[in-house]
Design a protein around this motif. Structure first.
Motif, PDB file in Angstrom:
ATOM      1  N   ALA A 154      -1.087  -7.896  14.354  1.00 11.13           N
ATOM      2  CA  ALA A 154      -0.221  -8.965  14.846  1.00 11.13           C
ATOM      3  C   ALA A 154       0.583  -9.596  13.714  1.00 11.13           C
ATOM      4  CB  ALA A 154      -1.041 -10.033  15.558  1.00 11.13           C
ATOM      5  N   SER A 155      -0.091  -9.885  12.592  1.00  8.73           N
ATOM      6  CA  SER A 155       0.570 -10.580  11.486  1.00  8.73           C
ATOM      7  C   SER A 155       1.074  -9.653  10.392  1.00  8.73           C
ATOM      8  CB  SER A 155      -0.398 -11.591  10.867  1.00  8.73           C
ATOM      9  OG  SER A 155      -1.472 -10.918  10.214  1.00  8.73           O
ATOM     10  N   GLY A 156       0.477  -8.452  10.285  1.00 13.92           N
ATOM     11  CA  GLY A 156       0.825  -7.543   9.202  1.00 13.92           C
ATOM     12  C   GLY A 156       0.098  -7.828   7.903  1.00 13.92           C
ATOM     13  N   ASN A 157      -0.781  -8.828   7.900  1.00 10.84           N
ATOM     14  CA  ASN A 157      -1.565  -9.134   6.698  1.00 10.84           C
ATOM     15  C   ASN A 157      -2.605  -8.037   6.472  1.00 10.84           C
ATOM     16  OD1 ASN A 157      -0.218 -11.571   6.277  1.00 10.84           O
ATOM     17  ND2 ASN A 157      -1.635 -12.699   7.601  1.00 10.84           N
ATOM     18  N   ALA A 158      -2.694  -7.565   5.232  1.00 13.02           N
ATOM     19  CA  ALA A 158      -3.620  -6.480   4.910  1.00 13.02           C
ATOM     20  C   ALA A 158      -4.543  -6.893   3.773  1.00 13.02           C
ATOM     21  CB  ALA A 158      -2.856  -5.220   4.528  1.00 13.02           C
ATOM     22  N   GLN A 164       3.339  -2.570   3.767  1.00 13.75           N
ATOM     23  CA  GLN A 164       3.711  -1.576   2.764  1.00 13.75           C
ATOM     24  C   GLN A 164       3.185  -2.005   1.401  1.00 13.75           C
ATOM     25  OE1 GLN A 164       7.969  -0.809   2.373  1.00 13.75           O
ATOM     26  NE2 GLN A 164       7.538   1.278   1.701  1.00 13.75           N
ATOM     27  N   PHE A 165       2.631  -1.050   0.678  1.00 17.40           N
ATOM     28  CA  PHE A 165       2.142  -1.338  -0.665  1.00 17.40           C
ATOM     29  C   PHE A 165       3.315  -1.589  -1.609  1.00 17.40           C
ATOM     30  CE2 PHE A 165      -1.592   0.666   1.139  1.00 17.40           C
ATOM     31  CZ  PHE A 165      -2.614  -0.095   0.600  1.00 17.40           C
ATOM     32  N   PRO A 166       3.086  -2.272  -2.716  1.00 16.11           N
ATOM     33  CA  PRO A 166       4.201  -2.626  -3.613  1.00 16.11           C
ATOM     34  C   PRO A 166       4.670  -1.494  -4.514  1.00 16.11           C
ATOM     35  CG  PRO A 166       2.143  -3.563  -4.422  1.00 16.11           C
ATOM     36  CD  PRO A 166       1.839  -2.971  -3.088  1.00 16.11           C
ATOM     37  N   ASN A 167       3.805  -0.492  -4.754  1.00 14.41           N
ATOM     38  CA  ASN A 167       4.139   0.505  -5.768  1.00 14.41           C
ATOM     39  C   ASN A 167       4.176   1.927  -5.217  1.00 14.41           C
ATOM     40  OD1 ASN A 167       4.124  -1.497  -7.873  1.00 14.41           O
ATOM     41  ND2 ASN A 167       1.885  -1.416  -7.838  1.00 14.41           N
ATOM     42  N   ASN A 168       5.110   2.736  -5.732  1.00 17.08           N
ATOM     43  CA  ASN A 168       5.142   4.151  -5.408  1.00 17.08           C
ATOM     44  C   ASN A 168       3.846   4.825  -5.861  1.00 17.08           C
ATOM     45  OD1 ASN A 168       7.621   4.218  -4.186  1.00 17.08           O
ATOM     46  ND2 ASN A 168       8.718   5.040  -5.941  1.00 17.08           N
ATOM     47  N   GLY A 169       3.461   5.848  -5.141  1.00 22.04           N
ATOM     48  CA  GLY A 169       2.217   6.550  -5.447  1.00 22.04           C
ATOM     49  C   GLY A 169       1.093   6.181  -4.502  1.00 22.04           C
ATOM     50  N   PHE A 215      14.221  10.729  -2.680  1.00 16.14           N
ATOM     51  CA  PHE A 215      13.798   9.423  -2.177  1.00 16.14           C
ATOM     52  C   PHE A 215      12.292   9.380  -1.925  1.00 16.14           C
ATOM     53  CE2 PHE A 215      12.749   6.392   1.160  1.00 16.14           C
ATOM     54  CZ  PHE A 215      13.351   5.230   0.689  1.00 16.14           C
ATOM     55  N   LYS A 216      11.641   8.444  -2.601  1.00 16.37           N
ATOM     56  CA  LYS A 216      10.232   8.145  -2.371  1.00 16.37           C
ATOM     57  C   LYS A 216      10.077   6.628  -2.283  1.00 16.37           C
ATOM     58  CE  LYS A 216       8.537  10.327  -5.974  1.00 16.37           C
ATOM     59  NZ  LYS A 216       7.548  10.913  -6.915  1.00 16.37           N
ATOM     60  N   GLU A 217       9.025   6.195  -1.616  1.00 12.12           N
ATOM     61  CA  GLU A 217       8.744   4.774  -1.516  1.00 12.12           C
ATOM     62  C   GLU A 217       7.235   4.582  -1.456  1.00 12.12           C
ATOM     63  OE1 GLU A 217      10.433   3.294   2.125  1.00 12.12           O
ATOM     64  OE2 GLU A 217       8.859   4.184   3.361  1.00 12.12           O
ATOM     65  N   PRO A 218       6.727   3.361  -1.588  1.00 11.69           N
ATOM     66  CA  PRO A 218       5.293   3.131  -1.458  1.00 11.69           C
ATOM     67  C   PRO A 218       4.800   3.487  -0.060  1.00 11.69           C
ATOM     68  CG  PRO A 218       6.360   1.276  -2.559  1.00 11.69           C
ATOM     69  CD  PRO A 218       7.459   2.155  -2.038  1.00 11.69           C
ATOM     70  N   GLY A 219       3.568   3.926   0.032  1.00 12.94           N
ATOM     71  CA  GLY A 219       2.975   4.220   1.327  1.00 12.94           C
ATOM     72  C   GLY A 219       2.936   2.976   2.197  1.00 12.94           C
ATOM     73  N   LYS A 220       2.948   3.191   3.523  1.00 11.85           N
ATOM     74  CA  LYS A 220       2.985   2.057   4.440  1.00 11.85           C
ATOM     75  C   LYS A 220       2.324   2.410   5.762  1.00 11.85           C
ATOM     76  CE  LYS A 220       7.684   3.288   6.023  1.00 11.85           C
ATOM     77  NZ  LYS A 220       9.111   2.855   6.042  1.00 11.85           N
ATOM     78  N   VAL A 221       2.121   1.386   6.576  1.00 13.44           N
ATOM     79  CA  VAL A 221       1.641   1.546   7.953  1.00 13.44           C
ATOM     80  C   VAL A 221       2.743   1.055   8.867  1.00 13.44           C
ATOM     81  CG1 VAL A 221      -0.081   0.877   9.663  1.00 13.44           C
ATOM     82  CG2 VAL A 221      -0.773   1.241   7.292  1.00 13.44           C
TER      83      VAL A 221
END
Length: 345
Positions: free
Chosen positions: A80-84, A45-50, A333-339
């Protein structure tokens, strides 16, 4: 072409849409439409909304590529690790859209100008670019993982707003791309750069009376059929195509009554579709039966799902999200985009 007010109009009509949707029906079949018991976990998940994940593609090494709508970037996440990490940033553009593999470890990407603040695309700004991760070797160690070579395949100045994209056949070197306002599918030869309109139909056009010009959105080729979502028409459809990607049969509506975004389709015709403003992922059988896989209109599990990608074994589904940018959950409710990773079996 201004999108902002259009989304407001679309969302204002959402209660009626939900009331008529088979997904949210309350008849005797509704028990089969409850969210299935699946394991859902956030990979990255990215750190920032938008931040806004738009489309996904799997690499042969198991990692996942994803495009951003809020930046002209392609990212990679280790499943596997979630590292992006950032893979490539395209100059002279604001956004990336569809992505698809066109050769072994070679991907085509739709690039253009689009504002996630005003929902306004810039007609004539769209092109198809290439990211080549291969280095000609037959072994994995001969390939570079993080720094692909980038080049332009074709500019499409006639396109209004390119969106989802899928590969047709390796032999044809064709990719098919949805033009959402135009209600058409472009075909582009990734070797020569030649392009033209392959398909157009009423089911691909934006719905009449909707200010938002968003018709055909996601698309996927399985066997001799092109499957596609049509957002404001609230339809999931398919059409049989010939070897040149021209229509060879009727345009069929498989299911309707929900707001489809991008999707993936299994070899048996079962589809997994993201329903961005409805905050859910649905499963649709070849006969049009709809079930809820994850999320829900009032759920914060996967706000604003935009795209799905199924693993070859059919056991895992990856989902990208916008974090609810289009329609915040419960209006706030909004949050940063994620996978997200959903274990299906």
């Amino acid at each position: 072409m201004r999108f902002h007010a259009s989304w407001i109009g679309l969302l204002a009509a959402l209660p009626q849409a939900l009331a008529s949707s088979a997904l949210y029906s309350t008849d005797s079949t509704s028990s089969s439409l409850n969210a299935e018991s699946k394991h859902v976990e956030t990979l990255y998940q990215f750190p920032n909304n938008g931040s806004w994940v738009d489309n996904l593609a799997l690499r042969s090494d198991g990692s996942l590529l994803f495009t951003l709508l809020d930046a002209p970037e392609v990212w990679s996440v280790n499943t596997a690790s979630g590292n992006a990490s950032l893979v490539h940033s395209f100059p002279n553009a604001t956004s990336c859209f569809g992505i698809t593999e066109i050769d072994d470890d070679v991907f085509a990407v739709v690039v253009g100008n689009f504002s996630t603040k005003t929902y306004k695309p810039t007609a004539g700004s769209f092109s198809v670019q290439k990211l080549d991760f291969s280095r000609g070797g037959s072994k994995k160690e001969d390939r570079t993982l993080a720094h692909p070579a980038a080049s332009k395949i074709a500019a499409l100045p006639e396109a209004q707003a390119l969106n989802g994209m899928t590969s047709f056949t390796r032999k044809s070197h064709l990719v098919l791309i949805a033009d959402s306002p135009k209600g058409a599918v472009w075909k582009v030869n990734t070797k020569t750069g030649d392009y033209g309109v392959a398909l157009n139909d009423t089911t691909m056009l934006p719905a009449e009376g909707q200010a938002l010009p968003l018709g055909i959105n996601g698309l996927r080729v399985v066997d001799d059929y092109l499957y596609y979502s049509s957002t404001t028409r609230m339809q999931f459809c398919r059409v049989k195509v010939d070897h040149e990607a021209n229509a060879a049969g009727d345009y069929e509506v498989i299911a309707s009554g929900f707001l489809p975004d991008n999707m993936d389709v299994a070899s048996d015709g079962t589809a997994y579709i993201a329903t961005d403003p409805q905050n859910s992922v649905v499963r649709i059988t070849p006969k049009g039966q709809i079930s809820l896989v994850a999320g829900g209109q009032l759920s914060t599990q996967i706000p604003g799902p935009t795209s799905c990608r199924l693993t070859p074994d059919g056991k895992t589904l990856y989902v990208g999200t916008s974090g609810g940018q289009v329609a915040p959950v419960l209006g706030t409710f909004k949050e940063p985009g994620k996978v997200v990773k959903i274990t299906l079996a």
